[in-house]
Write a protein that holds these residues in place. Structure first.
Motif, PDB file in Angstrom:
ATOM      1  N   GLY A 238       0.815  -1.217   0.000  1.00 20.33           N
ATOM      2  CA  GLY A 238       0.000   0.000   0.000  1.00 20.33           C
ATOM      3  C   GLY A 238       0.848   1.265   0.000  1.00 20.33           C
ATOM      4  O   GLY A 238       2.076   1.208  -0.134  1.00 20.33           O
ATOM      5  N   TRP A 239       0.186   2.400   0.161  1.00 20.07           N
ATOM      6  CA  TRP A 239       0.849   3.697   0.073  1.00 20.07           C
ATOM      7  C   TRP A 239       0.875   4.416   1.411  1.00 20.07           C
ATOM      8  O   TRP A 239      -0.191   4.732   1.963  1.00 20.07           O
ATOM      9  CB  TRP A 239       0.104   4.574  -0.926  1.00 20.07           C
ATOM     10  N   PRO A 240       2.075   4.719   1.923  1.00 19.28           N
ATOM     11  CA  PRO A 240       2.122   5.575   3.113  1.00 19.28           C
ATOM     12  C   PRO A 240       1.538   6.944   2.761  1.00 19.28           C
ATOM     13  O   PRO A 240       1.811   7.470   1.678  1.00 19.28           O
ATOM     14  CB  PRO A 240       3.617   5.690   3.436  1.00 19.28           C
ATOM     15  N   GLN A 241       0.709   7.511   3.642  1.00 17.71           N
ATOM     16  CA  GLN A 241       0.047   8.790   3.337  1.00 17.71           C
ATOM     17  C   GLN A 241       0.423   9.905   4.296  1.00 17.71           C
ATOM     18  O   GLN A 241       0.341  11.084   3.944  1.00 17.71           O
ATOM     19  CB  GLN A 241      -1.481   8.610   3.365  1.00 17.71           C
ATOM     20  N   ILE A 242       0.786   9.583   5.517  1.00 14.96           N
ATOM     21  CA  ILE A 242       1.170  10.614   6.490  1.00 14.96           C
ATOM     22  C   ILE A 242       1.899   9.927   7.662  1.00 14.96           C
ATOM     23  O   ILE A 242       1.659   8.753   7.924  1.00 14.96           O
ATOM     24  CB  ILE A 242      -0.070  11.411   7.006  1.00 14.96           C
ATOM     25  N   VAL A 243       2.774  10.671   8.296  1.00 19.56           N
ATOM     26  CA  VAL A 243       3.492  10.142   9.459  1.00 19.56           C
ATOM     27  C   VAL A 243       3.079  10.972  10.681  1.00 19.56           C
ATOM     28  O   VAL A 243       2.978  12.203  10.598  1.00 19.56           O
ATOM     29  CB  VAL A 243       5.023  10.222   9.240  1.00 19.56           C
ATOM     30  N   VAL A 244       2.790  10.282  11.773  1.00 14.97           N
ATOM     31  CA  VAL A 244       2.337  10.968  12.991  1.00 14.97           C
ATOM     32  C   VAL A 244       3.300  10.661  14.136  1.00 14.97           C
ATOM     33  O   VAL A 244       3.728   9.518  14.313  1.00 14.97           O
ATOM     34  CB  VAL A 244       0.904  10.521  13.378  1.00 14.97           C
ATOM     35  N   ARG A 245       3.642  11.704  14.876  1.00 14.26           N
ATOM     36  CA  ARG A 245       4.475  11.566  16.083  1.00 14.26           C
ATOM     37  C   ARG A 245       3.524  11.649  17.276  1.00 14.26           C
ATOM     38  O   ARG A 245       2.709  12.573  17.351  1.00 14.26           O
ATOM     39  CB  ARG A 245       5.467  12.726  16.093  1.00 14.26           C
ATOM     40  N   PHE A 246       3.595  10.673  18.180  1.00 16.13           N
ATOM     41  CA  PHE A 246       2.704  10.629  19.346  1.00 16.13           C
ATOM     42  C   PHE A 246       3.521  10.777  20.623  1.00 16.13           C
ATOM     43  O   PHE A 246       4.644  10.268  20.716  1.00 16.13           O
ATOM     44  CB  PHE A 246       1.993   9.273  19.440  1.00 16.13           C
ATOM     45  N   GLY A 247       2.942  11.408  21.636  1.00 12.15           N
ATOM     46  CA  GLY A 247       3.620  11.469  22.931  1.00 12.15           C
ATOM     47  C   GLY A 247       2.878  12.371  23.892  1.00 12.15           C
ATOM     48  O   GLY A 247       1.781  12.866  23.592  1.00 12.15           O
ATOM     49  N   TYR A 248       3.479  12.535  25.047  1.00  7.90           N
ATOM     50  CA  TYR A 248       2.873  13.397  26.065  1.00  7.90           C
ATOM     51  C   TYR A 248       3.681  14.697  26.098  1.00  7.90           C
ATOM     52  O   TYR A 248       4.868  14.684  26.409  1.00  7.90           O
ATOM     53  CB  TYR A 248       2.917  12.693  27.423  1.00  7.90           C
ATOM     54  N   GLY A 249       3.025  15.805  25.751  1.00 12.19           N
ATOM     55  CA  GLY A 249       3.728  17.076  25.676  1.00 12.19           C
ATOM     56  C   GLY A 249       3.243  18.063  26.719  1.00 12.19           C
ATOM     57  O   GLY A 249       2.259  17.811  27.418  1.00 12.19           O
ATOM     58  N   SER A 250       3.951  19.183  26.803  1.00  9.94           N
ATOM     59  CA  SER A 250       3.454  20.294  27.618  1.00  9.94           C
ATOM     60  C   SER A 250       2.343  20.954  26.817  1.00  9.94           C
ATOM     61  O   SER A 250       2.354  20.883  25.581  1.00  9.94           O
ATOM     62  CB  SER A 250       4.574  21.298  27.872  1.00  9.94           C
ATOM     63  N   PRO A 251       1.392  21.617  27.501  1.00  4.76           N
ATOM     64  CA  PRO A 251       0.294  22.236  26.744  1.00  4.76           C
ATOM     65  C   PRO A 251       0.812  23.145  25.628  1.00  4.76           C
ATOM     66  O   PRO A 251       1.764  23.897  25.837  1.00  4.76           O
ATOM     67  CB  PRO A 251      -0.454  23.037  27.808  1.00  4.76           C
ATOM     68  N   GLY A 252       0.211  23.041  24.462  1.00  2.00           N
ATOM     69  CA  GLY A 252       0.660  23.842  23.321  1.00  2.00           C
ATOM     70  C   GLY A 252      -0.359  24.910  22.969  1.00  2.00           C
ATOM     71  O   GLY A 252      -1.203  25.281  23.789  1.00  2.00           O
ATOM     72  N   HIS A 253      -0.278  25.379  21.723  1.00  2.00           N
ATOM     73  CA  HIS A 253      -1.149  26.474  21.278  1.00  2.00           C
ATOM     74  C   HIS A 253      -1.791  26.101  19.956  1.00  2.00           C
ATOM     75  O   HIS A 253      -1.091  25.907  18.968  1.00  2.00           O
ATOM     76  CB  HIS A 253      -0.329  27.752  21.105  1.00  2.00           C
ATOM     77  N   PRO A 254      -3.116  25.987  19.930  1.00  2.00           N
ATOM     78  CA  PRO A 254      -3.784  25.609  18.678  1.00  2.00           C
ATOM     79  C   PRO A 254      -3.626  26.672  17.590  1.00  2.00           C
ATOM     80  O   PRO A 254      -3.466  27.851  17.894  1.00  2.00           O
ATOM     81  CB  PRO A 254      -5.259  25.503  19.082  1.00  2.00           C
ATOM     82  N   ALA A 255      -3.682  26.208  16.350  1.00  2.00           N
ATOM     83  CA  ALA A 255      -3.757  27.133  15.212  1.00  2.00           C
ATOM     84  C   ALA A 255      -5.186  27.681  15.167  1.00  2.00           C
ATOM     85  O   ALA A 255      -6.105  27.060  15.703  1.00  2.00           O
ATOM     86  CB  ALA A 255      -3.433  26.366  13.929  1.00  2.00           C
ATOM     87  N   PRO A 256      -5.383  28.852  14.526  1.00  2.00           N
ATOM     88  CA  PRO A 256      -6.753  29.394  14.470  1.00  2.00           C
ATOM     89  C   PRO A 256      -7.690  28.470  13.697  1.00  2.00           C
ATOM     90  O   PRO A 256      -7.256  27.696  12.857  1.00  2.00           O
ATOM     91  CB  PRO A 256      -6.574  30.727  13.748  1.00  2.00           C
TER      92      PRO A 256
END
Ligand SMILES: Cc1cc2nc3c(=O)[nH]c(=O)nc-3n(C[C@H](O)[C@H](O)[C@H](O)COP(=O)(O)O)c2cc1C
Length: 239
Positions: free
Chosen positions: A213-231
């Motif tokens: 099959g075809w790889p479509q996206i790579v995701v990094r998972f983990g526990y982070g400090s609170p971040g800031h959403p994009a609008p």
């Protein structure tokens, strides 16, 4: 779209054969929509528990996609090499860099006025030469020099059987369900698309996974400090 799709389980019109109340799992994912955003900062070294990993893999499968979680530093190192070489190719592509610059607001003042794109607060700190995974340029913000970004990130490669527009829709649905499942489980995520955007790197990645099959996206998972959403745009603007 996520909101409409999942709430839509109940909203199907009269006489619709598919009408049914949302399941408990769908309600949980729907509730995670407002809390989900990309967190590009370093994650803590805490490992992601096995049952959560299993839920992420199952989430992709539910949408006819697959998610391969890389296990061990050998696999992560091999992926990182492919990702870094793809990143180098894209950094030499001036048209690509120019387009990316229009979506990333390095200047905080201009980001405040922008409706779309990634504000400087949602970007990652500046990359260091020893970093394992490539990071796009968002800001000049330095971090402590010589310190690793994160020692052993959890990296997942999401793909589907084909690469036609219909397959890409499946990949999007799979990504949505994986990201919301991660958010519901208290995980942070960010995406890495450089090795998908460079055809030779994508082929190398596909072979390294032993997939047809075809790889479509790579995701990094983990526990982070609170971040800031994009609008966010208003839902009525896009649906
Ligand atoms: C197909 C796809 C590829 C992406 N690739 C990257 C990437 O390489 N680097 C990155 O920092 N973000 C990447 N993103 C994340 C988007 O920048 C992000 O989802 C968008 O700006 C909205 O922000 P949010 O995730 O915080 O809601 C990607 C997103 C999608 C859907």
């Amino acid at each position: 779209a996520a909101s409409a799709g999942m709430a839509g389980a109940r909203a199907a019109g009269p006489g619709s054969a598919g009408a049914r109340p949302a399941t408990y799992a769908e309600v949980e994912l729907h509730a995670a929509i407002g809390r989900r955003y990309s967190n590009r900062g370093p994650f803590w070294p805490d490992p992601v528990p096995a049952d959560v990993r299993a839920r992420l893999i199952a989430a992709a499968r539910e949408e006819s996609a697959w998610l391969d979680l890389l296990v061990g530093m050998t696999a992560i190192g091999a992926f990182a090499e492919i990702a870094r070489s793809a990143d180098k190719v894209l950094r030499r592509d001036t048209a690509y860099q120019a387009e990316q610059a229009t979506w990333t607001h390095v200047d905080a003042a201009c980001a405040g006025a922008a409706r779309d794109g990634i504000p400087v607060t949602a970007g990652a700190p500046r990359a260091e030469p020893q970093d394992l995974l490539p990071q796009r340029f968002f800001t000049d913000r330095q971090r402590v020099s010589g310190r690793d970004y994160e020692p052993e990130p959890l990296v997942g490669i999401l793909g589907v059987a084909g690469d036609r527009p219909a397959d890409q829709i499946l990949a999007g649905a799979g990504l949505q369900r994986v990201l919301l499942t991660a958010t519901a489980a208290g995980l942070d995520t960010s995406m890495i698309s450089q090795p998908i955007e460079v055809p030779a790197a994508r082929e190398q990645l596909r072979r390294s996974l032993g997939r047809y099959g075809w790889p479509q996206i790579v995701v990094r998972f983990g526990y982070g400090s609170p971040g800031h959403p994009a609008p966010r745009r208003d839902v009525t603007e896009v649906i």
